[in-house]
Design an enzyme around this catalytic site. Structure first.
Site, PDB file in Angstrom:
ATOM      1  N   ASP A 121      50.634  42.981  32.460  1.00 44.31           N
ATOM      2  CA  ASP A 121      49.820  42.728  33.647  1.00 44.31           C
ATOM      3  C   ASP A 121      48.792  43.866  33.684  1.00 44.31           C
ATOM      4  O   ASP A 121      48.961  44.881  32.990  1.00 44.31           O
ATOM      5  CB  ASP A 121      50.740  42.750  34.882  1.00 44.31           C
ATOM      6  CG  ASP A 121      49.963  42.690  36.169  1.00 44.31           C
ATOM      7  OD1 ASP A 121      49.062  41.845  36.279  1.00 44.31           O
ATOM      8  OD2 ASP A 121      50.244  43.500  37.075  1.00 44.31           O
TER       9      ASP A 121
ATOM     10  N   ASP B 150      46.577  45.000  36.931  1.00 41.41           N
ATOM     11  CA  ASP B 150      46.553  45.745  38.194  1.00 41.41           C
ATOM     12  C   ASP B 150      47.944  46.312  38.502  1.00 41.41           C
ATOM     13  O   ASP B 150      48.897  45.556  38.687  1.00 41.41           O
ATOM     14  CB  ASP B 150      46.115  44.809  39.340  1.00 41.41           C
ATOM     15  CG  ASP B 150      44.679  44.320  39.166  1.00 41.41           C
ATOM     16  OD1 ASP B 150      43.817  45.123  38.790  1.00 41.41           O
ATOM     17  OD2 ASP B 150      44.424  43.121  39.409  1.00 41.41           O
TER      18      ASP B 150
HETATM   19  C1  BG6 Z   1      46.110  40.506  40.656  1.00 38.43           C
HETATM   20  C2  BG6 Z   1      46.227  41.514  41.796  1.00 38.43           C
HETATM   21  O1  BG6 Z   1      46.214  41.161  39.428  1.00 38.43           O
HETATM   22  O2  BG6 Z   1      44.839  39.852  40.714  1.00 38.43           O
HETATM   23  C3  BG6 Z   1      45.973  40.820  43.133  1.00 38.43           C
HETATM   24  O3  BG6 Z   1      47.526  42.083  41.790  1.00 38.43           O
HETATM   25  C4  BG6 Z   1      44.623  40.106  43.100  1.00 38.43           C
HETATM   26  O4  BG6 Z   1      46.016  41.797  44.168  1.00 38.43           O
HETATM   27  C5  BG6 Z   1      44.588  39.131  41.928  1.00 38.43           C
HETATM   28  O5  BG6 Z   1      44.405  39.394  44.318  1.00 38.43           O
HETATM   29  C6  BG6 Z   1      43.256  38.386  41.815  1.00 38.43           C
HETATM   30  O6  BG6 Z   1      42.260  39.296  41.458  1.00 38.43           O
HETATM   31  P1  BG6 Z   1      40.696  39.103  41.599  1.00 38.43           P
HETATM   32  O7  BG6 Z   1      40.160  40.387  41.009  1.00 38.43           O
HETATM   33  O8  BG6 Z   1      40.322  37.917  40.771  1.00 38.43           O
HETATM   34  O9  BG6 Z   1      40.372  38.921  43.041  1.00 38.43           O
HETATM   35 MG    MG Z   2      50.003  43.795  39.099  1.00 37.91          MG
END
Ligand code: BG6
Ligand code: MG
Length: 217
Positions: free
Chosen positions: A10, A12
């Site tokens: 993953d 984030d």
């Molecule tokens: C995930 C995060 O990796 O991505 C979430 O943990 C986030 O918090 C999701 O909402 C979607 O990300 P993005 O950048 O497309 O808004």
């Molecule tokens: Mg994550």
């Protein structure tokens, strides 16, 4: 005993701590809407898609039935613009400790690597931190239709790598992500507290704790 042939990461909260930037942007939106959004509330958004995150945020502020779909899309876009502004400042100093060393070690030992993130901003982050070259394939929010806990993101990664799911291990910091790995019938190592990530095979607090030997299940 299974020998792991691929590791799926993953992004984030695993490779970089972008959860803090997501939090800042959501908090700013909540503040504009007139309510407080705490770090504890933010835990519920980890690993969750952008639109589902907005639904949770509106629920926290008791505003879930007040907006049209169009207004909600506008709010999500606003949040994303702030988030993109924050991540545009990122560089390789934000890579979490031990990540690069561990990835170099597994790749030198023939283990394949994939990114498995539901974020549509994943490539921007990987480019900013200079880590594109560490992955054999990148599956992100632009390539999938179902967010975690659906297993799609990890199954696609395994397929592109040509590795069977039961020879894959996923690294995840979110409950929804661990559920996704389980739904894909993959092994799963939690990055964070064992109290929150109780469905993982085991947890680590940092990649500095990871060794090749721990990749045996
Ligand atoms: C995930 C995060 O990796 O991505 C979430 O943990 C986030 O918090 C999701 O909402 C979607 O990300 P993005 O950048 O497309 O808004
Ligand atoms: Mg994550």
């Amino acid at each position: 005993m299974t020998k792991v042939k691929a590791c799926l990461f993953d992004l984030d909260g695993v490779i970089v701590d972008t959860a803090k930037y997501h939090y800042l942007a959501w908090k700013r939106l909540a503040s504009e809407l007139g309510f407080e959004f705490t770090e504890e509330h933010n835990e519920r958004l980890k690993g969750v898609s952008r639109m589902k995150s907005l639904e949770i945020l509106l629920e926290v502020g008791h505003k879930q039935n007040l907006f049209t779909e169009e207004e909600k899309l506008k709010m999500a876009e606003k949040k994303n613009n702030w988030y993109v502004e924050y991540i545009s400042q990122m560089d390789e100093s934000e890579i979490l400790k031990g990540v690069k060393e561990f990835m170099e070690c597994i790749r030198a030992n023939g283990i394949k690597t994939a990114l498995g993130s539901v974020s549509k901003n994943a490539m921007t982050i990987l480019n900013n931190i200079g880590m594109v070259k560490y992955f054999d394939t990148v599956i992100d929010g632009t390539k999938i239709t179902n967010a975690k806990p659906d297993p799609e993101v990890f199954l696609k990664g395994a397929e592109e790598l040509g590795v069977a799911p039961n020879s894959c291990v996923v690294f995840e910091d979110a409950k929804a992500g661990i559920e996704a790995a389980r739904n894909a019938e993959m092994h799963c190592i939690g990055v964070g507290s064992p109290l929150i990530l109780d469905k993982a095979d085991f947890t680590i607090m940092s990649f500095e704790e990871m060794t090749l030997e721990r990749l045996e299940f």
